[in-house]
Write a protein that holds these residues in place. Structure first.
Motif, PDB file in Angstrom:
ATOM      1  N   THR A   1     -39.300 -55.016 -27.732  1.00 58.86           N
ATOM      2  CA  THR A   1     -39.380 -55.928 -28.973  1.00 58.86           C
ATOM      3  C   THR A   1     -38.283 -57.251 -28.637  1.00 58.86           C
ATOM      4  O   THR A   1     -38.392 -58.070 -29.402  1.00 58.86           O
ATOM      5  CB  THR A   1     -38.660 -55.142 -30.170  1.00 58.86           C
ATOM      6  OG1 THR A   1     -37.870 -54.352 -29.665  1.00 58.86           O
ATOM      7  CG2 THR A   1     -39.708 -53.917 -30.462  1.00 58.86           C
ATOM      8  N   TRP A   2     -37.659 -57.227 -27.404  1.00 55.65           N
ATOM      9  CA  TRP A   2     -37.089 -58.467 -27.191  1.00 55.65           C
ATOM     10  C   TRP A   2     -38.192 -59.658 -27.037  1.00 55.65           C
ATOM     11  O   TRP A   2     -37.955 -60.732 -27.090  1.00 55.65           O
ATOM     12  CB  TRP A   2     -36.352 -58.491 -25.932  1.00 55.65           C
ATOM     13  CG  TRP A   2     -36.872 -58.183 -24.556  1.00 55.65           C
ATOM     14  CD1 TRP A   2     -37.933 -58.529 -24.144  1.00 55.65           C
ATOM     15  CD2 TRP A   2     -36.457 -57.126 -23.612  1.00 55.65           C
ATOM     16  NE1 TRP A   2     -38.400 -58.185 -22.866  1.00 55.65           N
ATOM     17  CE2 TRP A   2     -37.301 -57.115 -22.650  1.00 55.65           C
ATOM     18  CE3 TRP A   2     -35.331 -56.156 -23.732  1.00 55.65           C
ATOM     19  CZ2 TRP A   2     -37.119 -56.235 -21.602  1.00 55.65           C
ATOM     20  CZ3 TRP A   2     -35.243 -55.375 -22.554  1.00 55.65           C
ATOM     21  CH2 TRP A   2     -36.029 -55.388 -21.319  1.00 55.65           C
ATOM     22  N   CYS A   3     -39.508 -59.305 -26.940  1.00 54.33           N
ATOM     23  CA  CYS A   3     -40.425 -60.290 -26.830  1.00 54.33           C
ATOM     24  C   CYS A   3     -40.594 -60.905 -28.028  1.00 54.33           C
ATOM     25  O   CYS A   3     -40.698 -62.102 -28.198  1.00 54.33           O
ATOM     26  CB  CYS A   3     -41.855 -59.645 -26.220  1.00 54.33           C
ATOM     27  SG  CYS A   3     -41.888 -59.078 -24.362  1.00 54.33           S
ATOM     28  N   TYR A   4     -40.656 -60.145 -28.937  1.00 51.42           N
ATOM     29  CA  TYR A   4     -40.805 -60.814 -30.385  1.00 51.42           C
ATOM     30  C   TYR A   4     -39.513 -61.566 -30.706  1.00 51.42           C
ATOM     31  O   TYR A   4     -39.559 -62.761 -31.307  1.00 51.42           O
ATOM     32  CB  TYR A   4     -40.966 -59.654 -31.537  1.00 51.42           C
ATOM     33  CG  TYR A   4     -42.116 -58.704 -31.175  1.00 51.42           C
ATOM     34  CD1 TYR A   4     -43.267 -59.176 -31.653  1.00 51.42           C
ATOM     35  CD2 TYR A   4     -42.053 -57.464 -30.815  1.00 51.42           C
ATOM     36  CE1 TYR A   4     -44.259 -58.392 -31.564  1.00 51.42           C
ATOM     37  CE2 TYR A   4     -43.244 -56.584 -30.691  1.00 51.42           C
ATOM     38  CZ  TYR A   4     -44.549 -57.124 -31.268  1.00 51.42           C
ATOM     39  OH  TYR A   4     -45.594 -56.487 -30.934  1.00 51.42           O
ATOM     40  N   THR A   5     -38.054 -61.291 -30.231  1.00 43.79           N
ATOM     41  CA  THR A   5     -37.111 -62.023 -30.342  1.00 43.79           C
ATOM     42  C   THR A   5     -37.427 -63.180 -29.804  1.00 43.79           C
ATOM     43  O   THR A   5     -36.996 -64.181 -30.175  1.00 43.79           O
ATOM     44  CB  THR A   5     -35.825 -61.090 -30.094  1.00 43.79           C
ATOM     45  OG1 THR A   5     -35.783 -59.916 -30.579  1.00 43.79           O
ATOM     46  CG2 THR A   5     -34.603 -62.084 -30.081  1.00 43.79           C
ATOM     47  N   GLN A   6     -37.660 -63.379 -28.540  1.00 43.81           N
ATOM     48  CA  GLN A   6     -37.840 -64.309 -27.713  1.00 43.81           C
ATOM     49  C   GLN A   6     -38.862 -65.395 -28.494  1.00 43.81           C
ATOM     50  O   GLN A   6     -38.811 -66.618 -28.644  1.00 43.81           O
ATOM     51  CB  GLN A   6     -38.634 -64.129 -26.541  1.00 43.81           C
ATOM     52  CG  GLN A   6     -38.786 -65.320 -25.609  1.00 43.81           C
ATOM     53  CD  GLN A   6     -37.542 -66.127 -25.128  1.00 43.81           C
ATOM     54  OE1 GLN A   6     -36.581 -65.842 -25.349  1.00 43.81           O
ATOM     55  NE2 GLN A   6     -37.811 -67.415 -24.681  1.00 43.81           N
ATOM     56  N   PHE A  61     -47.968 -62.793 -24.408  1.00 40.18           N
ATOM     57  CA  PHE A  61     -48.854 -62.542 -25.427  1.00 40.18           C
ATOM     58  C   PHE A  61     -47.946 -62.040 -26.704  1.00 40.18           C
ATOM     59  O   PHE A  61     -48.075 -62.344 -27.704  1.00 40.18           O
ATOM     60  CB  PHE A  61     -49.940 -61.452 -25.089  1.00 40.18           C
ATOM     61  CG  PHE A  61     -50.704 -61.115 -26.425  1.00 40.18           C
ATOM     62  CD1 PHE A  61     -51.642 -61.680 -27.013  1.00 40.18           C
ATOM     63  CD2 PHE A  61     -50.403 -59.604 -26.809  1.00 40.18           C
ATOM     64  CE1 PHE A  61     -52.317 -61.200 -28.183  1.00 40.18           C
ATOM     65  CE2 PHE A  61     -50.990 -59.079 -27.980  1.00 40.18           C
ATOM     66  CZ  PHE A  61     -52.022 -59.967 -28.609  1.00 40.18           C
ATOM     67  N   PHE A  62     -47.162 -60.821 -26.177  1.00 38.78           N
ATOM     68  CA  PHE A  62     -46.394 -60.380 -27.259  1.00 38.78           C
ATOM     69  C   PHE A  62     -45.003 -61.236 -27.628  1.00 38.78           C
ATOM     70  O   PHE A  62     -44.607 -61.210 -28.658  1.00 38.78           O
ATOM     71  CB  PHE A  62     -45.331 -59.096 -26.585  1.00 38.78           C
ATOM     72  CG  PHE A  62     -46.603 -57.922 -26.672  1.00 38.78           C
ATOM     73  CD1 PHE A  62     -46.300 -57.106 -27.902  1.00 38.78           C
ATOM     74  CD2 PHE A  62     -47.342 -57.629 -25.645  1.00 38.78           C
ATOM     75  CE1 PHE A  62     -47.432 -55.838 -27.908  1.00 38.78           C
ATOM     76  CE2 PHE A  62     -48.334 -56.745 -25.996  1.00 38.78           C
ATOM     77  CZ  PHE A  62     -48.208 -55.717 -27.044  1.00 38.78           C
ATOM     78  N   VAL A  63     -44.614 -62.322 -26.699  1.00 43.49           N
ATOM     79  CA  VAL A  63     -43.855 -63.362 -27.166  1.00 43.49           C
ATOM     80  C   VAL A  63     -44.601 -64.238 -28.206  1.00 43.49           C
ATOM     81  O   VAL A  63     -44.012 -64.624 -29.368  1.00 43.49           O
ATOM     82  CB  VAL A  63     -43.346 -64.318 -25.994  1.00 43.49           C
ATOM     83  CG1 VAL A  63     -42.552 -65.348 -26.398  1.00 43.49           C
ATOM     84  CG2 VAL A  63     -42.376 -63.525 -25.150  1.00 43.49           C
ATOM     85  N   ALA A  64     -45.678 -64.516 -27.829  1.00 41.96           N
ATOM     86  CA  ALA A  64     -46.652 -65.246 -28.841  1.00 41.96           C
ATOM     87  C   ALA A  64     -46.641 -64.611 -30.177  1.00 41.96           C
ATOM     88  O   ALA A  64     -46.565 -65.355 -31.272  1.00 41.96           O
ATOM     89  CB  ALA A  64     -47.950 -65.837 -28.619  1.00 41.96           C
ATOM     90  N   ALA A  65     -47.110 -63.376 -30.039  1.00 41.19           N
ATOM     91  CA  ALA A  65     -47.058 -62.542 -31.509  1.00 41.19           C
ATOM     92  C   ALA A  65     -45.727 -62.509 -32.132  1.00 41.19           C
ATOM     93  O   ALA A  65     -45.968 -62.706 -33.524  1.00 41.19           O
ATOM     94  CB  ALA A  65     -47.515 -61.186 -31.269  1.00 41.19           C
ATOM     95  N   GLY A  66     -44.775 -62.668 -31.854  1.00 42.35           N
ATOM     96  CA  GLY A  66     -43.530 -62.698 -32.187  1.00 42.35           C
ATOM     97  C   GLY A  66     -43.086 -64.084 -32.959  1.00 42.35           C
ATOM     98  O   GLY A  66     -42.854 -64.311 -33.975  1.00 42.35           O
ATOM     99  N   GLY A  67     -43.720 -65.076 -32.076  1.00 45.99           N
ATOM    100  CA  GLY A  67     -43.455 -66.344 -32.715  1.00 45.99           C
ATOM    101  C   GLY A  67     -44.518 -66.514 -33.975  1.00 45.99           C
ATOM    102  O   GLY A  67     -44.145 -67.192 -34.810  1.00 45.99           O
ATOM    103  N   VAL A  68     -45.844 -66.060 -33.745  1.00 45.70           N
ATOM    104  CA  VAL A  68     -46.762 -66.114 -34.955  1.00 45.70           C
ATOM    105  C   VAL A  68     -46.073 -65.338 -36.091  1.00 45.70           C
ATOM    106  O   VAL A  68     -46.176 -65.745 -37.394  1.00 45.70           O
ATOM    107  CB  VAL A  68     -47.968 -65.592 -34.596  1.00 45.70           C
ATOM    108  CG1 VAL A  68     -48.767 -65.510 -35.847  1.00 45.70           C
ATOM    109  CG2 VAL A  68     -48.724 -66.352 -33.485  1.00 45.70           C
TER     110      VAL A  68
END
Length: 476
Positions: free
Chosen positions: A44-49, A260-267
């Motif tokens: 979930t740090w991907c979402y944080t990023q 992809f998961f970083v982008a999901a967190g950004g969205v």
């Protein structure tokens, strides 16, 4: 390979610093490596990023920034996977020839101590996930009391996975990563369903400074994020059967799945801003707000257990890194020490509170090592390593250099780090000091500087010092 008892199997898999992995003993194909590495990358740090980047950029800029900088740097930094698979060793064994035997012992330990900061973030996000999960059932947990308890619990369960070794990691990843990829796709669909895409695309960042500076500040975060895998990425590929599968299994996990998961967190962060008027970095809070109760419950559960899998793989990989520099220390002891250390970082909470500064400072140490490794592999040693010297065989002392330290390699790290802090970008103050930052970013500059300096040194009389292994070279 004959079937071994579990304890013996784990021992064989965790002796990176003692012997290279023979081809007949390698257990992983492309999918095993890809899924295990993805399980490591999908935390979930991907979402944080992603939420961190979203505050600086528009929707389109964010997607370009995340994917371009991650993919480009990952494809470059994964080049050493080829020697990792060819020789059956990890990055840190090769680095004995770049930093010296004692130099590796010090930097492997220092960088692993920094890497473990990511797992403190991971554990804190797990705690947040579980608190929100209980909240969905009407059970209110006091975060000040339960967050440290649940965070440490995540670390402990991850430790048990790490103690199980690569076989446990492989099967855990096969199940978990497949489910998480499905959840990731559903999260993106959910965001565009909860908030019109036109509204997300219309969000404009309310930050000071030029558009280019903001774009490159976000790029610094993404380059540093890509670098965070670098010193850990060339550990598991040694378990893979072929160089091609090792390279693509690793680079696709870090260069495509993780972004992809970083982008999901950004969205999700942008969708939260549209819906609630503020940015949010906790994925469980975002999911609970944007999703219906049923899907939110499923997503929160999957996100929570993703962190446990990441804890296990991260503990294994980083303890293997330390073991490469300090091979005589028991793997189990290292895992238990790591458990205590990450638990303390989790309770302290500094890393999470200073996320952007943390990832840049860590990348400033890893960047020069990335640059030197690639320059050494392609230009200096030209893909040839002395296994006799790298494994301390009697009479083969080429990699002891000066009392165990390669002064050229250490000098390149110090110069690159200092030059970037003083003249390019200081992550502690956030001050951009040179237009070079707008070309390379700070972390990217350290990698380029480290690699160029090391290569230039090889063109001087220092070449003889750097290539002391040529006499007993063993081509594999």
């Amino acid at each position: 390979m004959s079937r071994l008892k579990n304890a013996d199997y784990i021992t064989q898999e965790t002796i990176t610093g003692v012997v290279p992995m023979l081809k007949k003993d390698r257990q992983y194909n492309f999918w095993d490596l890809f899924l295990s590495t993805s399980g490591f990358a999908i935390a979930t740090w991907c979402y944080t990023q992603g939420a961190y980047v979203a505050e600086f950029l528009t929707f389109k800029q964010m997607l370009i920034n995340i994917f371009c900088f991650n993919i480009i740097w990952i494809l470059i930094e994964c080049i050493p996977v080829f020697f990792g698979v060819r020789y059956g060793i990890d990055l840190w064994v090769w680095l004995r020839s770049v930093l010296g035997i004692k130099g590796v012992a010090i930097f492997a330990t220092v960088i692993s101590l920094a890497n473990f900061g990511w797992y403190a973030v991971d554990a804190q996000l797990f705690a947040s996930s579980m608190i929100n999960l209980f909240g969905n059932f009407g059970v209110s947990l006091n975060p000040s009391v339960w967050a440290p308890i649940l965070g440490v619990g995540c670390v402990i369960i991850g430790t048990l996975i790490a103690l199980g070794g690569p076989d446990v990691i492989k099967w855990t990843s096969r199940i978990l990563v497949t489910a998480l990829l499905i959840v990731g796709v559903l999260v993106v669909v959910l965001c565009f369903t909860a908030v019109p895409i036109s509204d997300i695309a219309a969000v404009r960042p309310n930050v000071q400074g030029s558009k280019l500076a903001n774009f490159m500040l976000s790029a610094e975060g993404n380059v540093a994020f890509a670098f965070s895998w670098s010193t850990q990425a060339i550990v598991m590929p040694r378990l893979c059967r072929t160089e091609r599968k090792g390279y693509w299994g690793t680079s696709m996990a870090y260069g495509i799945v993780a972004p992809f998961f970083v982008a999901a967190g950004g969205v999700m962060a942008l969708a939260m801003f549209v819906k609630c008027g503020y940015y949010e970095s906790d994925p469980t809070t975002m999911l609970a707000t944007l999703a219906g109760p049923g899907f939110a419950l499923l997503s929160l559960l999957m996100v929570a257990f993703a962190n446990i899998g990441t804890q296990g793989i991260g503990s294994y990989v980083n303890c293997m890194i330390v073991k490469s520099g300090l091979p005589k220390i028991s793997y189990r002891i290292l895992v238990l020490i790591a458990m205590v250390y990450v638990s303390l970082l989790t309770v302290w909470g500094w890393v999470m509170d200073n996320f952007g500064t943390f990832i840049s400072l860590a990348a400033y140490i890893q960047g020069p090592i990335i640059g030197m490794t690639i320059a050494d592999y392609l230009l200096v040693k030209k893909r040839k390593l002395s296994l006799k010297s790298v494994y301390y065989m009697k009479g083969h002392d080429a990699y002891k250099f000066t009392h165990g330290f390669n002064l050229v390699g250490l000098g390149c790290i110090v110069i690159s780090f200092a030059a970037c802090m003083l003249f390019v970008y200081n992550p502690l103050s956030g001050a951009i000091k040179s237009s070079l930052f707008l070309i390379f970013t700070g972390s990217g500059f350290t990698a380029v500087c480290g690699g160029v300096l090391y290569w230039l040194a090889s063109l001087t009389p220092l070449r003889k010092y750097m290539l002391r292994d040529r006499e007993d070279l063993e081509i594999v």
